[in-house]
Design an enzyme around this catalytic site. Structure first.
Site, PDB file in Angstrom:
ATOM      1  N   LEU A   1     -11.948  10.321  52.024  1.00 12.62           N
ATOM      2  CA  LEU A   1     -12.481   9.449  51.036  1.00 12.62           C
ATOM      3  C   LEU A   1     -12.289   8.019  51.259  1.00 12.62           C
ATOM      4  CD1 LEU A   1     -11.169  11.906  48.118  1.00 12.62           C
ATOM      5  CD2 LEU A   1     -13.503  11.665  49.018  1.00 12.62           C
ATOM      6  N   HIS A   2     -12.846   7.642  52.561  1.00  9.97           N
ATOM      7  CA  HIS A   2     -12.526   6.065  52.685  1.00  9.97           C
ATOM      8  C   HIS A   2     -14.041   5.596  53.357  1.00  9.97           C
ATOM      9  CE1 HIS A   2      -8.285   7.285  53.731  1.00  9.97           C
ATOM     10  NE2 HIS A   2      -8.607   7.004  52.500  1.00  9.97           N
ATOM     11  N   PRO A   3     -15.091   5.798  52.565  1.00  9.56           N
ATOM     12  CA  PRO A   3     -16.252   5.209  53.017  1.00  9.56           C
ATOM     13  C   PRO A   3     -16.502   3.706  53.138  1.00  9.56           C
ATOM     14  CG  PRO A   3     -16.594   5.849  50.729  1.00  9.56           C
ATOM     15  CD  PRO A   3     -15.175   6.602  51.298  1.00  9.56           C
TER      16      PRO A   3
END
EC number: 1.1.99.1
Length: 568
Positions: free
Chosen positions: A472-474
């Site tokens: 969850l690090h876009p």
């Protein structure tokens, strides 16, 4: 709510960056600011947001999460779910609350291109310090902030499994470090978390809510921006849908803080992007910037799970029968198992001697459970989350139509390069080596996942393809860079979109490349720095400090092998 129709700044997105800007820009009392958040409010009574250990519940829940999904990933053969916060505070209201700045050398990398010099570590450090209130640091620590709005808890990592994991790292040839956000990132040690007095510290709670008492700040939730208005190449306002009705407001400046998904989507809908692609969607190009939606990065991760032989893990807390008592402890005392995110320690290591700084991050948990709440079938267990931190795989985001309510097409191209595959094999082998050390023997009941049948390089890669999840690090989908870089979107000196007037981007999409850890802290820093740029304030003075560099610093510099902290 204010009924004004004109503002000096309209901020699209009340997430991490938007919350920082909403606070800092309204410090100028003569500036009227409107923050538009498409999600609902982050109510103080909402346990799923405010209770740290409830972090697994919002993901996949339409009341909290926009529930994005990639297209079928070409090198994994399946789609990958992506949670994005659908509340005030954005993903900072539903994330894992882990605070990682990244390595100083990440920012040296940001500053390499001509024109990006003001984004090196020395220029970013004072903004990290401005946002932090670090309870785990001494008052004289030159690396850490002590008076900022983001309150950070260190560790405490007192479960005996943490000590064994840290000791296993030393047995495997690594070092311990007291602060992975301080002088030495590389090593094993406690992590900082955005938890204070047993509650989540989201960006909205730290920045936006305290500023809401100011008369010059208006915050509107459930306000979905559908259009940015222009006069030529000058942004003049926005239209948003709220409670079934459309509203239009004028803006002196429009600031996109929609995050790595929504910012490039709105830019493309506004005619800013690759001209030929926009024409194919029936959109008249306004500015040809082929980098919009490109250079897309993310971290992929897996869980290596073990059964625990001793009854010391937190696995029993997952028992439904225990949850009411755990909840009551939190409600009345802000204590107990629910008062922590449990990501209290881990490590940063290099998977090989060719990389200059850590390319692997480990999150250690004294429990065996997936992010969606699926628990391992054991009475007691533990796990480590691992994945490459600066993969060279790149993806893209493209709108599917002119409809602002239709989610864009997203592909990250995980595992698309030989280098990425090699780092994955190294990551699993390094993790297994650490978990097999003698320090873990009292607890090691055997590997549950991926299990002993997964051994060869190809078996490892097949498992990662099947089991890998987004961390969850876009980021980086509208990257900063000089105008000479044809793939850059944002001017690093002004945060304005190249070729446009009164249109800025301030969020994770503007990162030129991802950092080697969780990205919430870098986004907060970027927004703090951008706020000074937008306000025309003199930037904080750069702080040139020494930090640990592999192959340059003494191997033991900053190591804490015998620190009393670890003597639980």
């Amino acid at each position: 709510m204010s009924k004004k129709n004109s503002y000096d700044y309209v901020i699209i997105g009340g997430g991490s960056a938007g919350s920082v800007l909403g606070n800092r820009l309204t410090e100028d009392k003569d500036k009227e600011v409107l923050v538009l958040e498409a999600g609902r409010s982050d109510y103080p009574w909402d346990l799923f947001i405010q209770m740290p250990a409830a972090l697994m519940f919002p993901s996949g829940n339409r009341f909290y999460d926009w529930i994005y999904q990639t297209e079928e990933e070409p090198h994994m053969g399946r789609k990958v779910d992506h949670a994005r916060g659908k509340v005030l505070g954005g993903s900072s209201s539903i994330n894992g609350m882990i605070y990682q700045r990244g390595n100083p050398m990440d920012y040296e990398g940001w500053a390499e291109p001509e024109g990006m010099e003001s984004w090196d570590f020395a220029h970013c450090l004072p903004y990290f310090k401005r946002l932090e209130k670090t309870y785990g640091a001494t008052p004289f620590d030159q690396f850490r902030g002590h008076h900022g709005p983001i309150k950070l808890k260190r560790g405490p990592a007192t479960n005996p499994l943490f000590k064994s994991f840290f000791d296993a790292g030393v047995e495997a040839g690594y070092h311990k470090t007291k602060d992975v956000n301080g002088y030495r990132q590389e090593g094993f040690g406690p992590f900082d978390s955005q938890v204070h007095n047993g509650r989540r510290v989201s960006a909205s709670r730290a920045y936006l809510h305290p500023a809401m008492k100011r008369k010059n700040l208006t915050v509107k939730t459930r306000a979905f921006v559908t259009k940015i208005h222009f006069d030529g190449n000058k942004a003049t306002g926005v239209t948003f849908k709220r409670n079934g009705r459309y509203h239009t407001v004028d803006a002196g400046e429009v600031i996109l803080s929609g995050g790595a998904f929504n910012t490039p989507q709105l830019l493309q809908l506004s005619g800013i992007g690759d001209a030929e692609f926009l024409k194919s969607k029936g959109i008249e190009p306004r500015m040809h910037l082929p980098g919009v939606g490109e250079n897309f990065e993310d971290h992929l991760e897996v869980y290596i799970q073990h059964e625990c032989k001793e009854p010391v893990s937190l696995q029993p807390s997952l028992d439904v029968k225990r949850m009411p008592w755990i909840g009551l402890q939190w409600i009345f005392a802000r204590k107990g198992a629910a008062a922590s995110n449990h990501f209290e320690g881990g490590a940063f290591v290099r998977s090989n001697n060719q990389v200059a700084y850590p390319n692997l991050m480990f999150h250690f948990l004294p429990i065996a459970v997936r992010y969606d709440g699926q628990k391992a079938p054991v009475a007691h267990g533990y796990q480590v989350h691992v994945g490459p931190m600066y993969s060279n795989s790149r993806g893209s985001l493209k709108i599917k139509s002119k409809d602002p309510f239709e989610k864009p097409s997203i592909v990250f191209n995980y595992l698309s390069t030989k280098e990425d595959e090699q780092e994955w094999v190294e990551a699993i082998r390094v993790a297994r080596n650490i978990l097999a050390q003698k320090a873990m023997d009292p607890y090691n009941g055997g590997e549950i996942s991926p299990g002993p049948s997964v051994q060869t390089d190809e078996e490892i890669l097949d498992w990662v393809r099947r089991d890998g999840e987004t961390a969850l690090h876009p980021s980086c989908s509208a990257k900063m860079g000089p105008a000479s870089d044809p793939m850059s979107v944002v001017d690093p000196l002004t945060m304005k979109v190249h070729g446009m007037e009164n249109l800025r981007v301030v969020d994770a999409s503007a990162m030129p490349r991802t950092t080697n850890g969780n990205i919430h802290a870098p986004v907060l820093m970027l927004a703090e720095k951008a706020a000074d740029i937008i306000r025309g304030k003199k930037p904080l003075e750069p702080q040139y400090v020494d930090y640990y560099k592999h192959g340059v610093s003494d191997e033991n510099a900053g190591a804490m092998e015998f620190d009393p902290y670890y003597q639980h």
